[in-house]
Enzyme design. Structure first.
Site, PDB file in Angstrom:
ATOM      1  N   GLU A 225      -7.235  97.943   3.166  1.00 13.79           N
ATOM      2  CA  GLU A 225      -6.324  98.860   2.813  1.00 13.79           C
ATOM      3  C   GLU A 225      -6.374  99.585   1.300  1.00 13.79           C
ATOM      4  OE1 GLU A 225      -5.761  95.602   3.591  1.00 13.79           O
ATOM      5  OE2 GLU A 225      -3.930  95.437   4.740  1.00 13.79           O
TER       6      GLU A 225
ATOM      7  N   LYS B 158      -7.840  92.672  -6.916  1.00 15.24           N
ATOM      8  CA  LYS B 158      -8.921  91.319  -7.476  1.00 15.24           C
ATOM      9  C   LYS B 158     -10.045  91.354  -6.819  1.00 15.24           C
ATOM     10  CE  LYS B 158      -8.477  86.474  -7.873  1.00 15.24           C
ATOM     11  NZ  LYS B 158      -7.597  85.213  -7.683  1.00 15.24           N
TER      12      LYS B 158
ATOM     13  N   LYS C 139      -6.591  89.415   9.539  1.00 16.12           N
ATOM     14  CA  LYS C 139      -7.656  90.285   8.908  1.00 16.12           C
ATOM     15  C   LYS C 139      -8.780  90.339   9.946  1.00 16.12           C
ATOM     16  CE  LYS C 139      -6.336  89.773   4.075  1.00 16.12           C
ATOM     17  NZ  LYS C 139      -6.593  89.431   2.662  1.00 16.12           N
TER      18      LYS C 139
ATOM     19  N   GLY D  45      -3.477  86.406  -7.214  1.00 17.33           N
ATOM     20  CA  GLY D  45      -3.034  87.989  -6.963  1.00 17.33           C
ATOM     21  C   GLY D  45      -1.575  88.021  -7.252  1.00 17.33           C
ATOM     22  N   ARG D  46      -0.697  86.944  -6.602  1.00 14.65           N
ATOM     23  CA  ARG D  46       0.650  87.292  -6.516  1.00 14.65           C
ATOM     24  C   ARG D  46       1.261  86.742  -8.111  1.00 14.65           C
ATOM     25  NH1 ARG D  46      -1.064  83.755  -3.048  1.00 14.65           N
ATOM     26  NH2 ARG D  46      -0.514  81.491  -3.058  1.00 14.65           N
TER      27      ARG D  46
ATOM     28  N   GLU E  66       4.082  83.322   0.117  1.00 13.88           N
ATOM     29  CA  GLU E  66       2.569  83.035   0.218  1.00 13.88           C
ATOM     30  C   GLU E  66       2.214  81.735  -0.662  1.00 13.88           C
ATOM     31  OE1 GLU E  66      -0.463  86.676   0.558  1.00 13.88           O
ATOM     32  OE2 GLU E  66      -0.638  86.184  -1.551  1.00 13.88           O
TER      33      GLU E  66
ATOM     34  N   HIS F 241      27.237  95.208   2.560  1.00 15.50           N
ATOM     35  CA  HIS F 241      27.485  96.169   3.655  1.00 15.50           C
ATOM     36  C   HIS F 241      26.513  95.945   4.815  1.00 15.50           C
ATOM     37  CE1 HIS F 241      31.055  97.701   1.136  1.00 15.50           C
ATOM     38  NE2 HIS F 241      30.213  97.836   0.250  1.00 15.50           N
TER      39      HIS F 241
END
Ligand SMILES: O=P(O)(O)OC[C@H]1O[C@](O)(CO)[C@@H](O)[C@@H]1O
Length: 550
Positions: free
Chosen positions: A216, A210, A515, A270-271, A356, A387
């Site tokens: 990253e 965005k 960050k 973003g999400r 978030e 399990h």
């Protein structure tokens, strides 16, 4: 937005939670054979076939009435209408929240400051369709004239989790000659292991960001670019890189032609962005028509959320159930348990959307909250989780409400796999609800021929307290449409909860501090000598790393 504790219904719910603490879910079922009908919903219209059962949560008629009062006190319906009306409800960033416009298949105008955003949405969808068709039909080719066989999406957070989850969930709709991969981690191993599976001639990189400033993603994108240029030369970048972003300036600076950029806007969080250009890898994997079906499913849920009365409104009801568990019953977490291997990444996606969005400690107007807000969300596909961590859910000391999700029809109807899968889906919620009493556990031990001494020793371990709440969601089949509706259901549920708590579900300042510090530390890692600018722990760790590295 005021504190939840100023709402009259809040005090009544607290009292009600204390008064009903001794009720057991098993008793609620035993005394009311009609409980499933009264506490489940099967909407009609476009959403017909969907079953949402919240009868195995600790709700009585009175609880539901009080939670409905709470929704009214907190003016959730008005907040919902403000979101759909493009008000700038993300106050700390002064942004509208319009992921619903991205999937507005009715094309009803959505006016943001008097400007209808729908023509922009449709323009980008048109551009995506042309591109997707060109790639899938072999018209868009790599620099050496080869058709694209591998797409690598480079992004992180919302520019990775949503499209990755949906792409994987819709695997039955993929074409065998086009593989879509995802790289997110700045750890070079992620990119290098992916590149090992790619041929430069036939690989298309999508740089999804965005902001187009995320460390990253930019680092990974530059590494991919170098790899491509080493193999095919600088001119090849135009055929092998496209961008998904709101930031044309940075996209150009990276060397991607703005004509190969698919745009979205600051009013897409973003999400919540998988419905925007960020969904391009999904559309490449399943085709544009299927992508439109995904949007249509989400739109059907949007319309339901916008128009259904409170007592039938699924996101409202699930939001009420969520707040009841988290704030009034003290549940610290929420498990997402899809009995569908294709939904293995659903929990990872919803983890970002929920945590978030609602991982906040102050109200919209900046007051510190004195109650718990968003839960810790975790999960994985059943039956694998059974399990692993289910032990804690059944017999541990925490109250962990569970969402069970399954499809009635499998994409792989092989032998009795699906019947076995679903028998576990049904059994788990029943076991969590009923538990196993001391009497039942004793009867089993007696039947096994155990001595009285053994029985006394084993009995505490063999009992299950039960009374552990769960919601079950049954889909007819996992299709683009039903998946769209399911994800939108969760998005709106999270919104409802955020409004009740009085928080802003659409900013994410909490991710910034780490960050900022990483940016300060990076040059210290390459510099000579010992680092002493931090606390003793951080200095000690950095200096140990500098000594250890090869
Ligand atoms: O798409 P971008 O701008 O690269 O951001 C990626 C992610 O980073 C965050 O801003 C914070 O981690 C997320 O909200 C977002 O989804």
């Amino acid at each position: 937005m005021s504190l939840l504790t100023t709402s009259p219904a809040d005090a009544r719910l607290r009292a009600h939670a204390a008064e009903t603490a001794s009720l057991h879910l098993r008793d609620l079922f035993d005394t009311d054979p009609d409980r499933f009908r009264r506490f489940s919903r099967q909407p009609g219209g476009d959403l017909s076939g969907l079953v949402v059962d919240f009868s195995k949560t600790r709700l009585t008629d009175e609880t539901l009435a009080l939670l409905t009062d709470l929704v009214r006190d907190r003016q959730v319906e008005a907040a919902r209408d403000r979101m759909f009306a493009a008000d700038r409800i993300n106050c700390s960033e002064r942004r509208a929240v319009l992921h619903v416009a991205l999937r507005n298949r009715s094309n009803r105008p959505v006016l943001l400051d008097g400007h209808d955003v729908m023509p922009d949405v449709n323009r980008v969808l048109g551009k995506m369709k042309r591109f997707v068709d060109a790639v899938r039909e072999g018209i868009w080719r790599g620099a050496s004239g080869q058709p694209i066989e591998t797409v690598v999406n480079i992004g992180i957070g919302g520019s990775d989790l949503g499209p990755r989850m949906v792409t994987e969930a819709l695997t039955p709709y993929h074409r065998h000659d086009l593989t879509v991969r995802f790289v997110s981690n700045v750890d070079a191993s992620d990119m290098m292991e992916t590149l090992k599976q790619c041929r430069p001639d036939t690989t298309l990189f999508i740089v999804a960001s965005k902001t187009f400033t995320t460390q990253e993603t930019l680092t990974n994108a530059h590494t991919a670019r170098r790899w491509l240029v080493e193999h095919l030369g600088e001119e090849a970048v135009a055929n092998h890189f496209v961008a998904l972003s709101t930031n044309e300036k940075e996209v150009s600076a990276f060397g991607i032609n703005p004509a190969h950029m698919f745009e979205f806007w600051d009013w897409v969080g973003g999400r919540y962005s998988l419905w925007s250009a960020i969904g391009l890898p999904i559309a490449l994997a399943v085709g544009f028509e299927r992508f439109e079906e995904l949007l249509a499913g989400a739109h059907a849920m949007d319309e339901h959320f916008r128009t259904a009365p409170l007592h039938d409104n699924l996101p409202m009801l699930l939001g009420m159930v969520g707040v009841w568990h988290t704030t009034y019953l003290g549940a610290p977490a929420q498990a997402i348990l899809p009995y569908d291997q294709y939904l293995d990444r659903l929990a990872a996606h919803l983890q970002q959307v929920d945590m978030e969005s609602n991982g906040k400690g102050v109200t919209v107007d900046g007051q510190r909250v004195e109650y718990t807000t968003g839960p810790i969300l975790f999960g994985q596909a059943g039956t694998n989780g059974q399990h692993s961590f289910y032990q804690l859910i059944h017999q541990g000391s925490w109250l962990i409400p569970c969402d069970f999700i399954a499809a009635a029809t499998s994409h792989n109807p092989v032998g009795d796999h699906h019947a076995k899968l679903l028998s576990n889906f049904f059994a788990q919620s029943e076991a969590l609800m009923r538990g196993k009493t001391a009497g039942e556990a004793r009867a089993e031990l007696v039947a096994e021929g155990r001595s009285e001494a053994e029985i006394e020793k084993l009995l505490p371990h063999k009992q299950f307290p039960g009374d552990r709440p769960s919601t079950s969601i049954l889909l007819p089949q996992l299709t683009p449409f039903t998946l769209g509706a399911l994800v939108a259901l969760y998005e709106h549920r999270i919104f409802v909860q955020g409004v009740i708590w009085g928080i802003n579900s659409f900013d994410q300042w909490g991710v910034e501090l780490g960050k900022q510090l990483a940016k300060q530390i990076l040059p210290e890692l390459t510099g000579e000598g010992e680092v002493s600018s931090h606390d003793s722990s951080t200095n000690g760790l950095i200096n140990a790393y500098k000594r250890l590295r090869q």
